[in-house]
Design a protein around this motif. Structure first.
Motif, short mmCIF file in Angstrom:
data_model
loop_
_atom_site.label_atom_id
_atom_site.label_comp_id
_atom_site.label_asym_id
_atom_site.label_seq_id
_atom_site.Cartn_x
_atom_site.Cartn_y
_atom_site.Cartn_z
N GLY B 36 0.84 -1.20 0.00
CA GLY B 36 0.00 0.00 0.00
C GLY B 36 0.87 1.24 0.00
O GLY B 36 1.77 1.38 0.80
N PHE B 37 0.58 2.14 -0.94
CA PHE B 37 1.38 3.36 -1.06
C PHE B 37 0.46 4.52 -0.72
O PHE B 37 -0.34 4.96 -1.55
N LEU B 38 0.56 4.99 0.54
CA LEU B 38 -0.40 5.97 1.03
C LEU B 38 0.21 7.36 1.11
O LEU B 38 1.43 7.52 1.19
N GLY B 39 -0.65 8.35 1.15
CA GLY B 39 -0.19 9.72 1.28
C GLY B 39 -1.34 10.65 0.97
O GLY B 39 -2.25 10.28 0.23
N ALA B 40 -1.31 11.85 1.53
CA ALA B 40 -2.36 12.82 1.24
C ALA B 40 -2.21 13.28 -0.21
O ALA B 40 -1.20 12.99 -0.85
N ASN B 41 -3.19 14.02 -0.70
CA ASN B 41 -3.07 14.59 -2.05
C ASN B 41 -1.85 15.50 -2.09
O ASN B 41 -1.63 16.29 -1.19
N CYS B 203 -3.62 -4.41 3.20
CA CYS B 203 -2.31 -4.55 2.57
C CYS B 203 -1.35 -5.36 3.45
O CYS B 203 -1.48 -5.38 4.67
N SER B 204 -0.37 -6.02 2.80
CA SER B 204 0.64 -6.72 3.59
C SER B 204 1.54 -5.71 4.28
O SER B 204 1.84 -5.83 5.47
N ARG B 205 1.99 -4.71 3.52
CA ARG B 205 2.77 -3.64 4.13
C ARG B 205 2.30 -2.30 3.55
O ARG B 205 1.78 -2.25 2.45
N VAL B 206 2.54 -1.26 4.34
CA VAL B 206 2.04 0.05 3.95
C VAL B 206 3.16 1.07 4.10
O VAL B 206 3.91 1.02 5.07
N SER B 207 3.29 1.98 3.11
CA SER B 207 4.20 3.11 3.32
C SER B 207 3.36 4.37 3.32
O SER B 207 2.37 4.46 2.58
N ILE B 208 3.71 5.31 4.16
CA ILE B 208 2.96 6.56 4.19
C ILE B 208 3.91 7.69 3.80
O ILE B 208 4.98 7.85 4.38
N GLY B 212 6.63 14.36 0.14
CA GLY B 212 7.66 13.79 -0.73
C GLY B 212 8.60 12.82 -0.03
O GLY B 212 9.53 12.30 -0.64
N VAL B 213 8.38 12.57 1.28
CA VAL B 213 9.26 11.68 2.03
C VAL B 213 8.43 10.53 2.59
O VAL B 213 7.28 10.73 2.98
N ILE B 214 9.02 9.32 2.63
CA ILE B 214 8.31 8.21 3.28
C ILE B 214 8.55 8.30 4.78
O ILE B 214 9.69 8.21 5.25
N THR B 215 7.49 8.54 5.56
CA THR B 215 7.68 8.73 7.00
C THR B 215 7.41 7.47 7.80
O THR B 215 7.82 7.37 8.95
N ALA B 216 6.70 6.51 7.19
CA ALA B 216 6.45 5.27 7.90
C ALA B 216 6.35 4.14 6.90
O ALA B 216 5.86 4.34 5.80
#
Lengths: 367, 247
Positions: B36-41, B203-208, B212-216
């Motif tokens: 899962g590739f998450l993030g705000a607009n 999702c198996s794994r999620v990035s947030i 512009g940076v992956i924080t989790a």
């Protein structure tokens, strides 16, 4: 190769399924040609003219009969005085008045110098001069017949010949013009719209992510409209030969070859427009305003280029349709060969190359 | 799971002039994972994804997708991935069959394969009676399921889904995720962006991503533990609130 074929089939599905657009694409050339060939024409037929014949002798009768027997005029003999003439012009009943001097035949026979006055309604100057030309050439004809009978010495005969288009048919100008316009409309506008449509719907993104090369996407967009254009060429040529009675004096293969060259030019222009915009509406407006107007105004189709101000004459050189119309007229009407049109072919070929180069450059920047 | 790595990025960056849309993101995705590739607009998700699928050149950093380099081997990458975008990605004025033939043809399937796989797909989605209807007449949920099925028809190694369930009702979304699970079980890696936090739980794994940076980056269970949150939604709000970039 199979990709390309699959994709072209898809484009045909788009075109055939949108049958309203297809009807327009295939019907428009026919309708336009018939309208320009028959209805809108510079030929003047059955114009109402008045005759003021006070003399009423054999000579005036002969002239009037001659005028009447031509298909250009409908004659009104009811006028009896010169005052009525102005009235007839004012209420728009007549376009031209033919006035014989009193004692016309006498003067003609004895002094060899009889007067006929032609008065035309010049609110429409083109029509007025056409009518005056028709009438005076008929009168000249009568005069020369008289001279033949009398074997008078020292007669000067003016002979007019309209080269290539002896009957001054309107179709001779409208067919090349309509061809230039229709091909530009279909090839340029439809290709640019269909490419931009993919961008607008988001399917272009899917295509760019697929293994399909951008050049293939473009090529498969272009081929169907190329084929539609060929169908149109066939219908325009068949119509102009068999319905409008236009000859094809030169080689039909040369005519088709220069037409294909022009289609390629129009297609590359369409690709160029599609790289410049992301919305279908903008693509259509650019095609219509940026291309249709110059074609109508500056290609020499509606208005003679030689009569334009210098600046417009210079601008008209970058309108591909101008060169195409010259080529069509040369081959179709004057029967010239490649030797006579190589310069125009080179210009259109050059334009095509420039359009394609700019498009390729712009397309790469986008990716 | 074999732990074979199919996506690997190292300090991948994309700049537009002075603006850094994606700032040195590094992560790995394993085969068969639902990532899962998450993030705000505006966080840079779409830009990052575009670099991975080969339609946008990175400014710096490196990345490999399906074992191919995103700078030089975009052609190979394109052959090995499937893609479905947030905007509906089929042709509305073509029939279901024609859409299948088109996309299968583009990905180089043979006529036989197209015939058999197309049949199987239509049967699976229960669209036998609709197969000659134009896609524009189908309800949105069906369209999205069809688009997904077509995106994986050529058995890609990875399928990229850009907000695939936007505007779809909860029941259809659930069915859609069943299809995603099935694809993942079949060995297709799924890389998905979404706005729905209940989907993040699947999702198996999620990035947030934030600014512009992956924080989790972890499994949903671990993230909830780490941030002491009851749901992924709380985790997401906690992280996304720190964003300085507007929409």
């Amino acid at each position: 190769m199979k990709q390309l074929f699959t994709f072209i089939r898809k484009e045909f599905h788009h075109i055939l399924r949108d049958y309203r657009t297809m009807m327009v694409l295939l019907g428009l050339p026919i309708v336009q040609l018939l309208i320009f060939g028959f209805a809108i024409t510079n030929e003047t037929r059955n114009s109402a003219i008045a005759v003021l014949d006070i003399s009423k002798d054999e000579a005036t009768q002969n002239v009037i009969t001659k005028l009447e027997s031509s298909r250009y005029f409908d004659i009104d003999r009811s006028l009896t005085s010169s005052q009525q003439i102005e009235q007839a012009f004012k209420n728009g009943r007549i376009k031209l008045a033919v006035i014989f001097q009193p004692n016309f035949q006498n003067e003609l026979m004895h002094s060899n110098n009889a007067q006929i006055q032609l008065i035309a309604d010049a609110t429409d100057p083109n029509q007025a001069s056409t009518l005056v030309n028709y009438a005076s050439s008929i009168i000249m004809e009568y005069q020369s017949e008289l001279n033949d009978q009398n074997k008078l010495p020292y007669t000067i005969n003016t002979e007019m010949r309209m080269l290539y288009n002896p009957e001054l048919k309107g179709a001779y100008t409208s067919v090349p013009g309509v061809m230039a316009m229709i091909l530009l409309l279909i090839s340029t506008m439809m290709t640019s719209i269909s490419i931009v449509k993919e961008k607008e719907l988001g399917t272009m993104e899917i295509l760019l992510v697929s293994p399909m090369k951008p050049a293939m996407v473009i090529l498969s967009k272009v081929i169907p409209y190329f084929i539609v254009s060929l169908v149109n060429i066939a219908s325009i040529l068949l119509l102009s030969v068999f319905v409008l009675g236009m000859p094809i004096q030169g080689s039909i293969f040369l005519l088709i070859a220069v037409t294909i060259l022009y289609i390629l030019c129009a297609l590359s222009l369409g690709i160029l427009i599609s790289t410049a915009t992301d919305s279908q509406l903008a693509a259509m407006l650019i095609s219509l305003l940026g291309l249709m107007l110059p074609v109508v105004m500056l290609s020499g189709y509606a208005f003679p280029i030689a009569n334009m101000p210098t600046i417009l004459q210079v601008i008209s050189n970058i309108v591909p349709a101008k060169w195409y119309i010259i080529m069509v007229k040369s081959v179709m009407i004057k029967g010239m060969g490649l030797a006579g049109i190589w310069k125009e072919s080179l210009i259109i070929g050059g334009m095509t190359a420039v359009f394609l180069l700019i498009s390729i450059k712009r397309f790469k920047i986008r990716l | 799971m074999t732990n074979e790595i199919v996506i690997k990025t190292d300090k991948l960056t994309k700049k537009f002039g002075d603006f850094t849309a994606v700032n040195e993101i590094s992560f790995e995705v394993n085969k068969g994972e639902i990532f899962g590739f998450l993030g705000a607009n505006g966080a840079g998700k779409t830009t990052a994804m575009k670099m991975l699928i080969g339609i946008s050149k990175p400014s710096s950093g490196s990345a490999e997708v399906a074992g191919f380099d995103v700078y030089k081997q975009t052609e190979q990458i394109k052959k090995n991935i499937g893609y479905m975008s947030q905007r509906f990605s089929l042709y509305e004025d073509l029939t279901i069959k024609e859409n299948i033939q088109l996309f299968a043809g583009i990905y180089g399937l043979t006529d036989k394969e197209i015939e058999s796989k197309g049949e199987a797909l239509i049967t699976k989605l229960n669209l036998q009676n609709e197969s000659n209807k134009v896609v524009g007449q189908l309800p949105l949920g069906w369209k999205q399921k069809l688009a997904f099925s077509i995106a994986i028809l050529h058995r890609p190694k990875i399928v990229f889904l850009d907000e695939p369930t936007g505007g779809v009702d909860p029941v259809t979304r659930r069915q859609f995720w069943d299809m995603i699970y099935e694809a993942a079980d079949g060995g297709i890696t799924v890389f998905v962006t979404t706005h729905y936090m209940d989907e993040a739980e699947y999702c198996s794994r999620v990035s947030i991503m934030v600014d512009g940076v992956i924080t989790a980056l972890d499994s949903p269970a671990n993230l909830k533990k780490q941030y002491v949150a009851g749901s992924m939604e709380e985790v997401f709000i906690m992280l996304a609130r720190k964003a300085k970039r507007g929409e």
